[in-house]
Design an enzyme around this catalytic site. Structure first.
Site, PDB file in Angstrom:
ATOM      1  N   ARG A 103       0.873  -1.185   0.000  1.00 26.07           N
ATOM      2  CA  ARG A 103       0.000   0.000   0.000  1.00 26.07           C
ATOM      3  C   ARG A 103       0.900   1.220   0.000  1.00 26.07           C
ATOM      4  NH1 ARG A 103      -5.452   1.269   3.242  1.00 26.07           N
ATOM      5  NH2 ARG A 103      -6.092  -0.170   1.598  1.00 26.07           N
ATOM      6  N   HIS A 130      -6.931   0.604  -6.862  1.00 26.35           N
ATOM      7  CA  HIS A 130      -7.180  -0.258  -5.702  1.00 26.35           C
ATOM      8  C   HIS A 130      -7.792  -1.570  -6.229  1.00 26.35           C
ATOM      9  CE1 HIS A 130      -7.593  -1.532  -1.704  1.00 26.35           C
ATOM     10  NE2 HIS A 130      -8.488  -0.693  -1.227  1.00 26.35           N
ATOM     11  N   ASP A 221     -17.432   6.152  -2.030  1.00 27.38           N
ATOM     12  CA  ASP A 221     -16.152   6.117  -1.300  1.00 27.38           C
ATOM     13  C   ASP A 221     -16.012   7.482  -0.631  1.00 27.38           C
ATOM     14  OD1 ASP A 221     -13.566   5.627  -0.398  1.00 27.38           O
ATOM     15  OD2 ASP A 221     -12.618   5.818  -2.365  1.00 27.38           O
TER      16      ASP A 221
HETATM   17  N1   CP Z   1     -11.232  -0.580   1.784  1.00 23.98           N
HETATM   18  C1   CP Z   1      -9.974  -0.621   2.276  1.00 23.98           C
HETATM   19  O1   CP Z   1      -8.999  -0.805   1.541  1.00 23.98           O
HETATM   20  O2   CP Z   1      -9.915  -0.454   3.609  1.00 23.98           O
HETATM   21  P1   CP Z   1      -8.583  -0.222   4.469  1.00 23.98           P
HETATM   22  O3   CP Z   1      -8.074   1.148   4.112  1.00 23.98           O
HETATM   23  O4   CP Z   1      -9.057  -0.330   5.872  1.00 23.98           O
HETATM   24  O5   CP Z   1      -7.594  -1.283   4.098  1.00 23.98           O
HETATM   25  N1  NVA Z   2     -10.071   6.390  -1.831  1.00 29.57           N
HETATM   26  C1  NVA Z   2      -9.739   5.954  -0.492  1.00 29.57           C
HETATM   27  C2  NVA Z   2      -9.904   4.493  -0.365  1.00 29.57           C
HETATM   28  C3  NVA Z   2      -9.648   3.936   1.004  1.00 29.57           C
HETATM   29  C4  NVA Z   2      -9.770   2.443   1.045  1.00 29.57           C
HETATM   30  C5  NVA Z   2      -8.323   6.388  -0.150  1.00 29.57           C
HETATM   31  O1  NVA Z   2      -7.439   6.265  -1.011  1.00 29.57           O
HETATM   32  O2  NVA Z   2      -8.094   6.855   0.953  1.00 29.57           O
END
Ligand code: CP
Ligand code: NVA
Length: 302
Positions: A103, A130, A221
């Site tokens: 990440r 994602h 989101d």
């Molecule tokens: N949806 C998602 O990726 O959640 P987290 O940020 O908690 O991993």
């Molecule tokens: N768009 C959001 C998704 C979190 C899972 C972010 O990048 O923070």
């Protein structure tokens, strides 16, 4: 030896591969192969530059259930934090690990790591994509609607990383995708163009009510993604009319389902009433992260 395969964006998987991951995720959820440990003796790195609840825990548990060892890493603990290069880190960790989930803030970081790694690399969220989330989302649609082809999927909100991966997986699975976003917050035109070239039905509108009309799925989101905190006030103001609430839900099909990748800012992009109401499949969707992560690991790592 066959070349290693990564999941950096949905395009790394053909339509057949996406379908097969979805089918395998549903099978794993049903409990088949529960006691099998296809990744026994292997080690998977889980690297996080940003916070995570679902991705971190679903991968850690999934790795364990597949019989492998998860190793959670952060830049602070690695020499990366002191300036060791991404490439040298990738070359080194490839000698110990059998797969890496990352990440990152910049998509280039995970792409650069994957270029120099000899092990599969899975994008656990970047500023631009994602893909793991999109697998769990479409699995939830498949489970509840029995199909993906021709499903009217309305994304209400920011044309962000989550939207990009959904646009790509829509093209791979036949979802009829529409996004309602305020001007200036459309998805990346290159992402949309590529999805359309791959046969995707992708529409962009400015009015959330237009997107929601007749929808099978309403999705949202956060308005402010991780790393965008400086723009928070401006974005919240611009997105006010892009909230999933009872009025918007009333415009969708009577059996419409509501999805959110989480974490949610209740009262901004979604109301409590919708999030906790009968149309919400949001926590089943969160659970499906576990099943799809396992199917992805099994496919890429074993
Ligand atoms: N949806 C998602 O990726 O959640 P987290 O940020 O908690 O991993
Ligand atoms: N768009 C959001 C998704 C979190 C899972 C972010 O990048 O923070």
């Amino acid at each position: 030896m066959t070349a290693k395969k990564d999941l950096l964006t949905i395009w790394d998987f053909s339509a057949e591969e996406v379908r097969s991951i979805l089918n395998r995720s549903i099978a794993l959820k049903s409990g088949v192969d529960r006691m099998k440990c296809p990744l026994i003796g292997k080690s998977i790195g889980l690297f996080f530059e940003k916070p995570s609840t679902r991705t971190r825990v679903s991968f850690e548990v999934g790795v364990y259930q597949l019989g492998a060892q998860p190793i959670v890493l952060s830049p602070r603990e690695l020499q990366l934090g002191r300036g060791e290069t991404i490439a040298d880190t990738a070359r080194t960790l490839s000698r110990y690990l059998h797969g890496m989930v990352m990440r990152v803030f910049q998509h280039d970081t995970v792409a650069e790591f994957a270029r120099h790694a000899s092990i599969p690399v899975i994008n656990g969220l970047s500023n631009a994509h994602h893909p793991c989330q999109a697998f769990a989302d479409v699995m939830t649609v498949q489970e509840r609607k029995g199909r993906t082809d021709g499903i009217r999927f309305a994304f209400i909100g920011d044309g962000n990383n989550v939207a990009h991966s959904l646009i790509e997986i829509a093209a791979r699975t036949g979802l009829d995708f529409v996004i309602a976003a305020p001007e200036g917050y459309d998805p990346d035109p290159a992402v949309v163009q590529r999805a359309r070239s791959a046969g995707g039905r992708i529409a962009i509108v400015r009015d959330a009510r237009e997107a929601a009309a007749g929808a099978d799925v309403l999705y949202t989101d956060v308005w402010v993604s991780m790393g965008q905190e400086a723009e928070a006030d401006e974005k919240v103001e611009k997105f006010r009319s892009f909230q999933i609430n009872d009025d918007l839900l009333g415009r969708a099909k009577p059996d419409a389902m509501v999805l959110h990748c989480l974490p949610a800012v209740r009262g901004n992009e979604i109301t409590d009433a919708v999030m906790d109401g009968p149309h919400s499949a949001i926590f089943a969707q969160a659970e499906n992260r576990l099943h799809t992560e396992k199917a992805l690991l099994e496919y890429l790592v074993s």
